[in-house]
Motif scaffolding. Structure first.
Motif, short mmCIF file in Angstrom:
data_model
loop_
_atom_site.label_atom_id
_atom_site.label_comp_id
_atom_site.label_asym_id
_atom_site.label_seq_id
_atom_site.Cartn_x
_atom_site.Cartn_y
_atom_site.Cartn_z
N THR A 264 0.86 -1.19 0.00
CA THR A 264 0.00 0.00 0.00
C THR A 264 0.89 1.24 0.00
OG1 THR A 264 -0.26 -0.26 2.42
CG2 THR A 264 -2.06 -1.03 1.02
N LEU A 265 0.55 2.19 -0.88
CA LEU A 265 1.39 3.36 -1.10
C LEU A 265 0.56 4.63 -0.94
CD1 LEU A 265 3.11 2.13 -4.40
CD2 LEU A 265 4.05 2.01 -2.08
N GLY A 266 1.06 5.57 -0.14
CA GLY A 266 0.38 6.85 0.04
C GLY A 266 -1.07 6.67 0.45
N GLN A 267 -1.32 5.75 1.37
CA GLN A 267 -2.70 5.40 1.71
C GLN A 267 -3.43 6.51 2.47
OE1 GLN A 267 -3.75 4.87 5.04
NE2 GLN A 267 -1.82 4.65 6.12
N LEU A 294 -0.09 -13.91 3.86
CA LEU A 294 0.36 -12.82 3.00
C LEU A 294 1.39 -11.97 3.73
CD1 LEU A 294 -2.04 -9.76 2.63
CD2 LEU A 294 -2.08 -11.28 4.60
N SER A 295 2.08 -11.15 2.98
CA SER A 295 2.93 -10.10 3.55
C SER A 295 2.30 -8.77 3.17
CB SER A 295 4.36 -10.21 3.03
OG SER A 295 4.37 -10.21 1.62
N TRP A 296 2.45 -7.78 4.04
CA TRP A 296 1.84 -6.46 3.78
C TRP A 296 2.81 -5.39 4.23
CZ3 TRP A 296 -3.23 -4.53 6.64
CH2 TRP A 296 -3.52 -3.22 6.21
N VAL A 297 3.22 -4.56 3.29
CA VAL A 297 4.10 -3.43 3.57
C VAL A 297 3.38 -2.15 3.19
CG1 VAL A 297 6.31 -2.34 3.05
CG2 VAL A 297 6.17 -4.84 3.19
N ASP A 298 3.37 -1.19 4.09
CA ASP A 298 2.73 0.10 3.85
C ASP A 298 3.81 1.18 3.79
OD1 ASP A 298 0.22 1.86 3.89
OD2 ASP A 298 1.39 2.71 5.54
N VAL A 299 3.87 1.89 2.67
CA VAL A 299 4.91 2.90 2.44
C VAL A 299 4.27 4.26 2.24
CG1 VAL A 299 6.84 3.62 0.98
CG2 VAL A 299 6.43 1.18 1.39
N SER A 300 4.78 5.25 2.93
CA SER A 300 4.29 6.63 2.78
C SER A 300 5.45 7.58 3.08
CB SER A 300 3.10 6.90 3.72
OG SER A 300 3.46 6.62 5.06
N ALA A 301 5.20 8.87 2.98
CA ALA A 301 6.25 9.85 3.24
C ALA A 301 5.64 11.11 3.83
CB ALA A 301 6.99 10.19 1.94
N PRO A 302 6.21 11.63 4.93
CA PRO A 302 5.68 12.85 5.53
C PRO A 302 5.63 14.03 4.58
CG PRO A 302 7.16 11.75 7.05
CD PRO A 302 7.28 11.03 5.74
N SER A 303 6.49 14.05 3.56
CA SER A 303 6.47 15.16 2.60
C SER A 303 5.23 15.17 1.73
CB SER A 303 7.71 15.08 1.70
OG SER A 303 8.89 15.10 2.46
N ASP A 304 4.54 14.04 1.66
CA ASP A 304 3.33 13.92 0.85
C ASP A 304 2.14 14.35 1.70
OD1 ASP A 304 1.19 13.19 -0.72
OD2 ASP A 304 1.52 11.02 -0.52
N GLY A 305 1.62 15.54 1.43
CA GLY A 305 0.53 16.07 2.23
C GLY A 305 -0.81 15.44 1.95
N THR A 307 -1.36 12.10 2.09
CA THR A 307 -1.44 10.79 2.72
C THR A 307 -1.33 10.90 4.24
OG1 THR A 307 -0.48 8.57 2.76
CG2 THR A 307 1.06 10.40 2.61
N PHE A 308 -1.86 9.90 4.92
CA PHE A 308 -1.67 9.83 6.37
C PHE A 308 -0.35 9.12 6.62
CE2 PHE A 308 -6.09 10.88 6.25
CZ PHE A 308 -6.24 11.69 7.37
N ALA A 309 0.73 9.88 6.45
CA ALA A 309 2.08 9.33 6.43
C ALA A 309 2.42 8.63 7.73
CB ALA A 309 3.09 10.44 6.15
N LEU A 310 2.92 7.41 7.60
CA LEU A 310 3.42 6.59 8.69
C LEU A 310 2.36 6.29 9.75
CD1 LEU A 310 6.97 8.18 9.11
CD2 LEU A 310 6.22 6.33 7.60
N CYS A 311 1.09 6.47 9.39
CA CYS A 311 0.00 6.11 10.29
C CYS A 311 -0.37 4.65 10.04
CB CYS A 311 -1.23 7.00 10.05
SG CYS A 311 -0.98 8.72 10.50
N ASP A 312 -0.16 3.81 11.02
CA ASP A 312 -0.54 2.40 10.89
C ASP A 312 -2.06 2.34 10.70
OD1 ASP A 312 -1.44 -0.24 11.54
OD2 ASP A 312 0.47 -0.61 12.53
N PRO A 313 -2.55 1.94 9.52
CA PRO A 313 -3.98 2.04 9.26
C PRO A 313 -4.84 1.16 10.15
CG PRO A 313 -2.89 0.80 7.52
CD PRO A 313 -1.81 1.38 8.38
N VAL A 314 -4.27 0.06 10.64
CA VAL A 314 -5.03 -0.83 11.53
C VAL A 314 -5.12 -0.21 12.92
CG1 VAL A 314 -5.11 -3.11 12.60
CG2 VAL A 314 -4.32 -2.87 10.22
#
Length: 406
Positions: A264-267, A294-305, A307-314
């Motif tokens: 998941t990217l920029g979720q 399954l494996s699940w990796v969530d990638v985001s970046a604080p510079s991206d306004g 997205t909820f950057a680095l917020c664990d969605p679960v």
């Protein structure tokens, strides 16, 4: 089988789920072609696009790579729902302003907005932007219409004022709408309103499309590829979560089939999971985070306004199981470290370009490389097996609504 062979992807099926985006799927092929070639040149590996496999009726393309002396062939498909997006955006000015009212009421009245503000202010401001911009447009149009009315009454005739005022009001609002390719107020309003209209439930037409997507992924899981990788970008991330949760519940993930992976990217999952009737999504998050298949990796970046950057969605959605969870691994794409100052300056004020950077080349690449992940020889799980969560991960539960179904 040699140990190295068991940990090498020779064939992969990749499914890309776009966000709320009305553009045709060929845009993603061209983006992949252009940015993939640039990343390969920067990083020193071979990557080329080839025609999709014969007999495949869905839109897609093939990718052949040679990375670290290993050859991999990937078949990519776009799980296309832009037609649904286009239909949802086909609203006149009056209906858009009605959508503004109902969306604002849903997020404010349900308490969702106040929960989201405890996470990241960037995406909250992005959500408030179309509301503010549309209201500014309305007040400007009303002000000019009122001025036209009073001037007409004073210098001409009261009847001319009654004619001039609505013409100016409608004309100016229409002009603003035609300029939305530069302002994005209508686009973003329809984006946030699409989920809010049903208070977090998926509209029937989207559920039907998602079931079709699940069938296509299930078919790939019955094939002889090494990895089936699902990539969900932006709003596509929460669709991916629900689709894979459905597949696993239905017993359609074989024990000895291809390895299943989710990236998941920029979720923007909290924008939906915090709504009062999003019990389906919350249940899917709770279920998927515990699955070992399954494996699940969530990638985001604080510079991206956007997205909820680095917020664990679960965790932030308040549905993490008490006995712990397995997924997702939350990582930062670290735009400030993986992009040169010149590249950062180039895209700094390009809101949507930043939000699509996850799908693009990095001129100072580190661990995250979209093209190595989607076309390279490593399984997603193996690539990040030794990584811990980003130190800046946000995992506190702040969702006012935690009911679940599934």
């Amino acid at each position: 089988m040699p140990e190295e062979a068991r940990h090498t992807v020779k064939t992969r099926q990749m499914f890309y789920i776009p966000g709320y985006d009305p553009v045709p799927p060929r845009r993603y092929r061209e983006l992949y072609r252009k940015e993939g070639a640039e990343q390969a040149e920067i990083s020193g590996y071979q990557l080329k696009l080839v025609p999709k496999a014969r007999g495949v009726e869905y839109f897609g393309w093939g990718v052949e790579s040679e990375i670290d002396g290993k050859f991999t062939k990937t078949e990519a498909q776009v799980l296309f729902w832009a037609d649904i997006v286009q239909t949802s955006m086909d609203q006149n000015i009056a209906r858009t302003y009605l959508l503004l009212l109902t969306t604002a009421w849903e997020y404010i009245g349900s308490g969702a907005l106040f929960g989201l503000m405890k996470l990241r202010i960037g995406p909250v401001l992005a959500a408030l932007y179309p509301v503010a911009m549309l209201l500014v447009q309305l007040f400007l149009a009303l002000g000019l219409a009122a001025a036209a009315y009073f001037l007409s009454v004073q210098y001409l005739h009261w009847l001319s004022g009654l004619i001039a005022a609505p013409l100016i009001l409608i004309g100016l609002l229409t002009w603003f709408k035609r300029k939305d390719a530069h302002l994005f107020a209508y686009y973003l309003m329809h984006d946030y309103g699409y989920s809010a209209r049903f208070k977090g439930e998926n509209p029937p037409e989207l559920e039907l499309r998602m079931a079709g997507f699940a069938d296509r992924i299930a078919h790939a899981l019955q094939s002889d590829v090494d990895e089936v990788l699902v990539v969900g970008h932006s709003s596509g991330a929460h669709l991916a979560v629900s689709i894979l949760a459905d597949l696993i519940r239905q017993g359609r993930v074989p024990d000895h089939g291809p390895r299943l992976a989710l990236l998941t990217l920029g979720q923007v999952i909290p924008m939906v999971s915090f709504l009062r009737n999003a019990s389906r999504l919350r249940g899917d998050l709770n279920f998927l985070c515990q699955q070992k298949c399954l494996s699940w990796v969530d990638v985001s970046a604080p510079s991206d306004g956007a997205t909820f950057a680095l917020c664990d969605p679960v965790s932030v959605s308040g549905v993490a199981p008490e006995n712990g969870k397995i997924h997702p691994l939350v990582l930062s794409a670290a735009f400030t470290q993986t992009l040169s100052e010149a590249r950062q300056k180039e895209i700094k004020n390009k809101f949507f370009r930043l939000h699509f950077q996850y799908l693009c080349a990095f001129d100072l690449p580190k661990e995250y490389d979209y093209f190595k992940i989607t076309a390279g020889p490593e399984f997603l799980a193996d690539r990040f097996a030794r990584r811990n969560h980003s130190p800046s991960r946000i995992s506190r539960a702040v969702n006012p609504h935690t009911s679940m179904s599934g």
